[in-house]
Design a protein around this motif. Structure first.
Motif, short mmCIF file in Angstrom:
data_model
loop_
_atom_site.label_atom_id
_atom_site.label_comp_id
_atom_site.label_asym_id
_atom_site.label_seq_id
_atom_site.Cartn_x
_atom_site.Cartn_y
_atom_site.Cartn_z
N HIS A 259 1.14 0.29 3.53
CA HIS A 259 1.68 -0.36 2.33
C HIS A 259 2.42 0.64 1.46
O HIS A 259 3.43 0.32 0.83
CB HIS A 259 0.54 -1.01 1.54
N ASP B 167 6.22 -6.81 -4.16
CA ASP B 167 5.04 -6.14 -3.62
C ASP B 167 3.86 -7.09 -3.75
O ASP B 167 3.50 -7.49 -4.87
CB ASP B 167 4.78 -4.83 -4.38
N HIS B 168 3.25 -7.43 -2.64
CA HIS B 168 2.15 -8.40 -2.64
C HIS B 168 0.80 -7.75 -2.92
O HIS B 168 -0.21 -8.46 -3.07
CB HIS B 168 2.10 -9.14 -1.30
N HIS C 276 10.97 -4.49 -6.94
CA HIS C 276 9.73 -4.07 -7.60
C HIS C 276 8.70 -5.20 -7.60
O HIS C 276 7.49 -4.95 -7.49
CB HIS C 276 10.03 -3.64 -9.04
N ASN D 62 6.98 2.12 -0.75
CA ASN D 62 6.88 2.48 -2.16
C ASN D 62 7.13 3.97 -2.39
O ASN D 62 7.80 4.36 -3.35
CB ASN D 62 5.50 2.09 -2.70
N HIS E 59 3.25 -9.11 -13.04
CA HIS E 59 3.45 -9.18 -11.59
C HIS E 59 2.91 -10.48 -11.00
O HIS E 59 2.91 -10.63 -9.76
CB HIS E 59 2.80 -7.97 -10.91
N ASN F 71 9.03 -8.26 2.88
CA ASN F 71 8.93 -7.55 1.60
C ASN F 71 8.24 -6.19 1.72
O ASN F 71 8.10 -5.48 0.72
CB ASN F 71 8.18 -8.42 0.58
N GLY F 72 7.84 -5.85 2.92
CA GLY F 72 7.21 -4.55 3.15
C GLY F 72 8.05 -3.64 4.03
O GLY F 72 7.58 -2.56 4.40
N ARG G 194 8.43 1.75 -7.26
CA ARG G 194 9.09 0.96 -6.22
C ARG G 194 10.33 0.30 -6.84
O ARG G 194 10.31 -0.87 -7.22
CB ARG G 194 8.12 -0.07 -5.65
N THR H 47 3.09 1.21 -6.42
CA THR H 47 4.11 0.23 -6.82
C THR H 47 4.89 0.71 -8.03
O THR H 47 6.01 0.25 -8.27
CB THR H 47 3.44 -1.13 -7.15
N VAL I 276 -0.12 -5.00 -5.47
CA VAL I 276 0.24 -4.06 -6.52
C VAL I 276 -0.84 -2.99 -6.66
O VAL I 276 -2.01 -3.28 -6.88
CB VAL I 276 0.44 -4.79 -7.87
N GLU J 284 5.69 -11.73 3.20
CA GLU J 284 5.06 -10.43 2.96
C GLU J 284 5.56 -9.37 3.95
O GLU J 284 5.71 -8.20 3.58
CB GLU J 284 3.54 -10.57 3.07
#
Length: 276
Positions: free
Chosen positions: A46, A130-131, A127, A50, A209, A255-256, A140, A137, A133, A252
């Motif tokens: 993860h 991010d699932h 920013h 970041n 968030h 987004n990663g 990011r 983060t 946080v 997810e």
């Protein structure tokens, strides 16, 4: 006090790096000891995107640093800006006021603008997608956003009339503050609430968030919570109700991934998150 300010005016890059790495390491370890959420994720995996965006932020700031130095030197040489127009005050008050104003013009204002202008929101989206946080983060940010934030910081230096010592002190405090309020740590609710009357606490910032409006568009503060409270952008949501991410960008996996995140600002704009 003057020696303290002088130190930050010429703070070595190695010391700034130590603040970055030291803060990140400290909160990373603290997250393992007292986590707010027990995320079912591979923490190192993860962290990869970041950390990548943290490095791009460092590069942008390093390349443009000479503009910051020239601007700070100019305002002091020409007696320009709010701090230089105010009556003489103690050095302590001068530093506190300078940091407060830098926090407003260099952090709160650009953050608010990024949420209100569609094209900037698409940049800032990196920013928010991010699932999970956590302290990584904090930095990011897409490289384009790093440039946007730098421009606002320059604007702040001119408006405030901030010397380089104030600017570098603010940036150092800002770095630790964002690592702290993004960290996946569970403070006692009473303690977190007390902190949030002055500073942006972890629970306070994590409301920002939350995956839907109106919470996404609230709690823009960076170091000080006063701006949100004064300007009506403060919101409360119990920590147990938090869901991270953005509801219109729910994937997810995408987004990663660094490549997808770099392309994110250039996607077609989607309607704002659903009101609740």
């Amino acid at each position: 006090m003057q020696d303290f300010l002088n130190y930050f005016e010429t703070i070595p890059s190695s010391h700034r790096s130590l603040i970055l790495v030291g803060g990140l390491t400290f909160f990373w370890l603290l997250e393992s000891a007292v986590p707010l959420f027990k995320f079912k994720y591979k923490k190192w995996r993860h962290a990869v995107p970041n950390i990548f965006f943290t490095l791009t932020t460092i590069i942008v700031n390093f390349v443009l640093a000479f503009l910051l130095l020239k601007s700070a030197d100019w305002v002091m040489s020409n007696n320009f800006g709010i701090l230089n127009w105010l009556p003489e005050m103690s050095l302590g008050l001068y530093i506190i006021l300078g940091i407060l104003l830098m926090d407003f013009f260099g952090a709160y204002v650009p953050h608010w603008v990024e949420h209100k202008v569609k094209s900037l929101w698409m940049v800032h989206l990196v920013h928010h997608t991010d699932h999970h946080v956590d302290t990584t983060t904090a930095n990011r940010h897409h490289p384009i956003e790093s440039v946007i934030r730098f421009v606002f910081t320059l604007f702040g230096v001119f408006i405030i009339g901030a010397p380089m010592g104030i600017v570098m002190l603010y940036q150092s405090l800002s770095l630790v503050s964002t690592q702290f309020n993004h960290a996946n740590i569970k403070l006692p609710k009473t303690v977190d609430k007390l902190i949030s009357y002055v500073l942006v606490s972890p629970d306070m910032h994590k409301v920002h968030h939350h995956y839907v409006l109106p919470y996404t568009d609230s709690n823009y503060g960076n170091i000080f919570s006063v701006w949100d409270r004064l300007l009506g952008t403060y919101r409360y949501l119990d920590r147990e109700q938090l869901v991270f991410g953005v509801d219109i960008f729910p994937d997810e996996l995408e987004n990663g991934q660094i490549i997808n995140l770099l392309k994110q600002p250039f996607q077609k704009y989607k309607k704002p998150t659903t009101l609740v």
